[in-house]
Motif scaffolding. Structure first.
Motif, mmCIF file in Angstrom:
data_model
loop_
_atom_site.group_PDB
_atom_site.id
_atom_site.type_symbol
_atom_site.label_atom_id
_atom_site.label_comp_id
_atom_site.label_asym_id
_atom_site.label_seq_id
_atom_site.Cartn_x
_atom_site.Cartn_y
_atom_site.Cartn_z
ATOM 1 N N TYR A 132 0.835 -1.194 0.000
ATOM 2 C CA TYR A 132 0.000 0.000 0.000
ATOM 3 C C TYR A 132 0.867 1.240 0.000
ATOM 4 O O TYR A 132 2.075 1.181 0.219
ATOM 5 C CB TYR A 132 -0.953 0.010 1.207
ATOM 6 N N TYR B 196 -14.008 5.989 -4.448
ATOM 7 C CA TYR B 196 -13.090 4.858 -4.584
ATOM 8 C C TYR B 196 -13.115 4.292 -5.998
ATOM 9 O O TYR B 196 -14.058 4.508 -6.750
ATOM 10 C CB TYR B 196 -13.414 3.758 -3.569
ATOM 11 N N LYS C 242 -6.073 9.681 1.522
ATOM 12 C CA LYS C 242 -6.084 9.084 0.190
ATOM 13 C C LYS C 242 -5.109 7.924 0.272
ATOM 14 O O LYS C 242 -3.965 8.091 0.719
ATOM 15 C CB LYS C 242 -5.657 10.080 -0.885
ATOM 16 N N SER D 136 -7.814 -2.007 5.083
ATOM 17 C CA SER D 136 -7.412 -0.656 4.693
ATOM 18 C C SER D 136 -7.897 0.391 5.692
ATOM 19 O O SER D 136 -7.145 1.288 6.068
ATOM 20 C CB SER D 136 -7.961 -0.316 3.306
ATOM 21 N N GLU E 81 -10.509 7.601 -1.253
ATOM 22 C CA GLU E 81 -10.399 8.989 -0.797
ATOM 23 C C GLU E 81 -11.523 9.196 0.209
ATOM 24 O O GLU E 81 -12.700 9.201 -0.140
ATOM 25 C CB GLU E 81 -10.546 9.971 -1.960
ATOM 26 N N SER F 284 -16.473 1.373 -8.947
ATOM 27 C CA SER F 284 -16.048 2.712 -8.548
ATOM 28 C C SER F 284 -17.223 3.535 -8.032
ATOM 29 O O SER F 284 -18.384 3.211 -8.280
ATOM 30 C CB SER F 284 -15.383 3.450 -9.707
ATOM 31 N N ARG G 179 -3.892 3.915 -1.422
ATOM 32 C CA ARG G 179 -3.918 2.941 -2.515
ATOM 33 C C ARG G 179 -3.342 1.623 -2.011
ATOM 34 O O ARG G 179 -2.334 1.614 -1.305
ATOM 35 C CB ARG G 179 -3.111 3.457 -3.700
ATOM 36 N N TYR H 71 -6.988 -1.017 -5.225
ATOM 37 C CA TYR H 71 -8.050 -0.189 -4.644
ATOM 38 C C TYR H 71 -7.472 1.186 -4.348
ATOM 39 O O TYR H 71 -6.367 1.285 -3.823
ATOM 40 C CB TYR H 71 -8.546 -0.786 -3.331
ATOM 41 N N GLU H 72 -8.235 2.220 -4.658
ATOM 42 C CA GLU H 72 -7.868 3.591 -4.260
ATOM 43 C C GLU H 72 -9.055 4.178 -3.521
ATOM 44 O O GLU H 72 -10.186 4.124 -3.998
ATOM 45 C CB GLU H 72 -7.507 4.440 -5.474
ATOM 46 N N LEU I 248 -1.331 8.194 -0.150
ATOM 47 C CA LEU I 248 -1.232 9.233 -1.174
ATOM 48 C C LEU I 248 -1.432 10.622 -0.587
ATOM 49 O O LEU I 248 -0.925 11.600 -1.115
ATOM 50 C CB LEU I 248 -2.255 8.969 -2.283
#
Length: 194
Positions: A64, A93, A159, A128, A189, A105, A161, A186-187, A67
């Motif tokens: 991971y 996401y 943020k 996460s 915010e 998303s 990832r 996976y991202e 960000l």
């Protein structure tokens, strides 16, 4: 259960451990190549899983990167005697394959309750968001007995990832768009958390 019915519990556990080890081994190279090419400041998840029947320990296989640090870190994850207090988060996401195909998303920012009862979420969501451990009555309690990825968990403004082997990306939803047997990125915010 019939007295004559023999269930090979040891054999079932051994088969499960072999499956875990096989998936992690088969996806490791692709994950590491993606991290080397796409991540700027990767962190290796060092949490280990004890495969006792195989006589070895393995890591979860995730990487991971943070960000953006939280803009508001006042939210505290909590544990009550009956379990983790479930946060509600507003977030954007994306979930994508290693070929960068988006499979799920929310670009506008929806509100989600993060728990195992939500069939759309997989373990990677909980690892996460939740912190590595939460103090409760003098003990350190971990989500899924393995713990989250970060010390404090994700908070407003975070943020984040993560790339994960397929072991942690599977959901209980029959209508899921998450592909089986492949690592995913996976991202997240986090817009707010309470």
């Amino acid at each position: 259960m019939d007295k004559g019915e023999d269930i090979d519990y040891e054999g079932q556990i051994l088969a499960q451990e072999r499956s875990i080890d096989s998936v992690l081994n088969s996806q490791r190279s692709a994950i590491q190549a993606y991290v080397a090419a796409e991540f700027t400041n990767p962190v290796t998840d060092t949490t280990s899983i004890n495969l006792t029947r195989l006589g070895k320990k393995v890591t979860r296989g995730m990487y991971y990167e943070v960000l953006s640090e939280p803009t508001n870190s006042t939210y505290e994850y909590k544990y009550s005697g009956s379990g983790f207090v479930v946060p509600t988060v507003k977030l954007k996401y994306t979930v994508s394959t290693l070929s960068k195909t988006v499979v799920q998303s929310d670009a506008t920012g929806g509100t989600y309750t993060l728990n195992y009862n939500n069939a759309a979420f997989s373990s990677v969501w909980l690892y996460s968001f939740y912190p590595y451990s939460i103090s409760y009555n003098g003990n350190q309690v971990k989500i899924d007995q393995l713990g989250g990825l970060t010390k404090d968990g994700l908070k407003t403004g975070s943020k984040f990832r993560i790339i994960s082997p397929s072991l942690w990306t599977e959901t209980n939803s029959s209508s899921s768009t998450i592909p089986a047997n492949q690592p995913l990125v996976y991202e997240f915010e986090v817009l707010s958390i309470e």
